[in-house]
Design an enzyme around this catalytic site. Structure first.
Site, short mmCIF file in Angstrom:
data_model
loop_
_atom_site.label_atom_id
_atom_site.label_comp_id
_atom_site.label_asym_id
_atom_site.label_seq_id
_atom_site.Cartn_x
_atom_site.Cartn_y
_atom_site.Cartn_z
N TYR A 54 82.59 69.47 -54.85
CA TYR A 54 81.82 70.06 -55.94
C TYR A 54 80.52 70.64 -55.40
O TYR A 54 80.13 70.36 -54.26
CB TYR A 54 81.53 69.01 -57.03
CG TYR A 54 80.47 68.00 -56.63
CD1 TYR A 54 80.75 66.96 -55.76
CD2 TYR A 54 79.16 68.12 -57.10
CE1 TYR A 54 79.78 66.05 -55.38
CE2 TYR A 54 78.18 67.21 -56.73
CZ TYR A 54 78.49 66.18 -55.87
OH TYR A 54 77.53 65.29 -55.49
N LYS A 69 89.37 48.10 -55.83
CA LYS A 69 90.49 49.04 -55.99
C LYS A 69 89.97 50.28 -56.72
O LYS A 69 90.31 50.54 -57.88
CB LYS A 69 91.66 48.38 -56.71
CG LYS A 69 92.98 49.11 -56.44
CD LYS A 69 94.17 48.24 -56.73
CE LYS A 69 95.47 49.02 -56.76
NZ LYS A 69 95.90 49.52 -55.46
N GLU A 108 93.36 47.71 -42.37
CA GLU A 108 94.55 47.75 -43.21
C GLU A 108 95.13 49.15 -43.11
O GLU A 108 94.62 49.99 -42.37
CB GLU A 108 94.19 47.40 -44.66
CG GLU A 108 93.19 48.37 -45.28
CD GLU A 108 92.86 48.10 -46.74
OE1 GLU A 108 93.63 47.41 -47.42
OE2 GLU A 108 91.83 48.61 -47.19
N LEU A 111 91.52 45.75 -49.04
CA LEU A 111 91.88 45.48 -50.43
C LEU A 111 92.63 44.16 -50.49
O LEU A 111 93.54 43.93 -49.69
CB LEU A 111 92.78 46.60 -50.96
CG LEU A 111 93.04 46.49 -52.46
CD1 LEU A 111 91.85 47.05 -53.26
CD2 LEU A 111 94.31 47.19 -52.87
N1 PLP Z 1 95.35 48.41 -49.18
C1 PLP Z 1 95.12 49.56 -49.83
C2 PLP Z 1 94.00 50.45 -49.35
C3 PLP Z 1 95.89 49.93 -50.95
O1 PLP Z 1 95.63 51.08 -51.62
C4 PLP Z 1 96.93 49.07 -51.37
C5 PLP Z 1 97.78 49.43 -52.53
O2 PLP Z 1 97.64 50.46 -53.13
C6 PLP Z 1 97.16 47.89 -50.65
C7 PLP Z 1 96.35 47.58 -49.57
C8 PLP Z 1 98.25 46.91 -51.07
O3 PLP Z 1 97.89 46.28 -52.26
P1 PLP Z 1 99.00 45.72 -53.29
O4 PLP Z 1 99.83 44.74 -52.52
O5 PLP Z 1 98.22 45.11 -54.40
O6 PLP Z 1 99.84 46.91 -53.74
#
Ligand code: PLP
Length: 297
Positions: free
Chosen positions: A38, A154, A187, A212
């Site tokens: 933006y 999230k 992750e 997450l």
């Molecule tokens: N890590 C990230 C960055 C994610 O976006 C997700 C799922 O979308 C996960 C891990 C896995 O999480 P979950 O087992 O709750 O789907």
């Protein structure tokens, strides 16, 4: 006076619409992934302040994210001016945003046929209030710079995840495992990461701001406890992952997927391993599935 916005997206070739009713698809990638850019430009005496600099930065942002321009620079300049004119803003701000458009939710870029979304609106500012702040000065507080650093939430701020997933796809891979400054895996772009040692101990990063807290991660940990598989929640390096007995990833869309290659080098013998298989089977069994209808209390 009713305010006017400009919207150009998959459903509209570009139209000025009442701002209160202006909208884009709920599948717009700006809304789902913050996959957009933006600009905000000052409007002074009905004109755009430093327009060329804003357009240059806008075009640079488009290039950085490999976003398609929604229209030529000249057409955009006409739309920006017309939005200011229709809103009769003398002093204010002009906002314009481009997203990668609306498409089925998938982190990687949508097909080339998906058109970008452009939205433009203009808002007057209270010049007297701004001048009062100029006269009085303002205070600030300090905070740790946590931008991009709260992966435990999230949040829909998923642009880095989108870019990582696209890089994986460009490389012919399913997922990108992300490394911290010490070379440890945090992750995946949309999954949690795991390795299995020769003695069948499973290793995954402990919960912190760095990852997450995956729901499937918690189910797989529970499955491991039931199966009496050793668990170590600790950071692991990419070198450990490459030489691990097995590797796998977890997410709600597939529970657990075995990882058979990392950066082109084979994990195990390039086939899914027994620990991943056992964990997946057990985890599928202990997940709770709701009734189709909410039972009456
Ligand atoms: N890590 C990230 C960055 C994610 O976006 C997700 C799922 O979308 C996960 C891990 C896995 O999480 P979950 O087992 O709750 O789907």
């Amino acid at each position: 006076m009713s305010r006017i916005a400009f919207v150009k997206d998959a459903l509209s070739p570009g139209a000025y619409v009442p701002r209160s009713r202006a909208g884009v698809s709920i599948e717009d990638r700006g809304f789902l992934f913050a996959d957009g850019i933006y600009e905000v430009c000052e409007i002074r005496n009905g004109g755009l302040v430093d327009e060329q600099r804003h357009l240059e930065r806008y075009e640079s942002s488009l290039r950085s994210l490999r976003l398609k321009a929604p229209m030529s620079r000249r057409s955009l300049q006409l739309v920006l001016r017309e939005t200011v004119r229709r809103n009769k803003v003398q002093n204010g701000v002009l906002y314009f945003q481009v997203t990668r458009g609306a498409s089925r939710r998938d982190h990687a870029f949508p097909p080339a046929s998906v058109s970008p979304t452009l939205t433009v609106f203009a808002t007057p500012v209270d010049v007297a209030a701004r001048d009062a702040k100029v006269a009085s000065g303002v205070e600030v507080i300090t905070l740790p710079d946590e931008r991009w650093a709260r992966r435990d939430i999230k949040s829909v701020s998923l642009l880095p995840n989108v870019l990582a997933k696209q890089a994986a796809q460009d490389a012919g891979a399913y997922e990108a495992w992300l490394l911290d400054a010490d070379g440890n895996v945090t992750e995946g772009a949309s999954t949690n990461a795991w390795i299995v040692m020769d003695d069948e101990t499973i290793i995954t990063r402990p919960l912190s701001h760095d990852i997450l807290p995956g729901i499937s991660r918690s189910i797989v940990l529970e499955a491991a406890r039931h199966l009496q598989i050793n668990i170590e929640e600790r950071a692991f390096t990419i070198a450990e992952a490459r030489s691990a007995a097995e590797a796998f990833l977890t997410s709600s869309s597939a529970i657990l997927l075995p990882v058979v290659g990392i950066d082109g080098s084979v994990v195990r013998d390039g086939t899914p391993g027994p620990v991943a298989h056992r964990l997946r089977a057990y985890a599928s069994g202990i997940s709770q599935i709701s009734d189709a209808h909410l039972p009456s209390i």
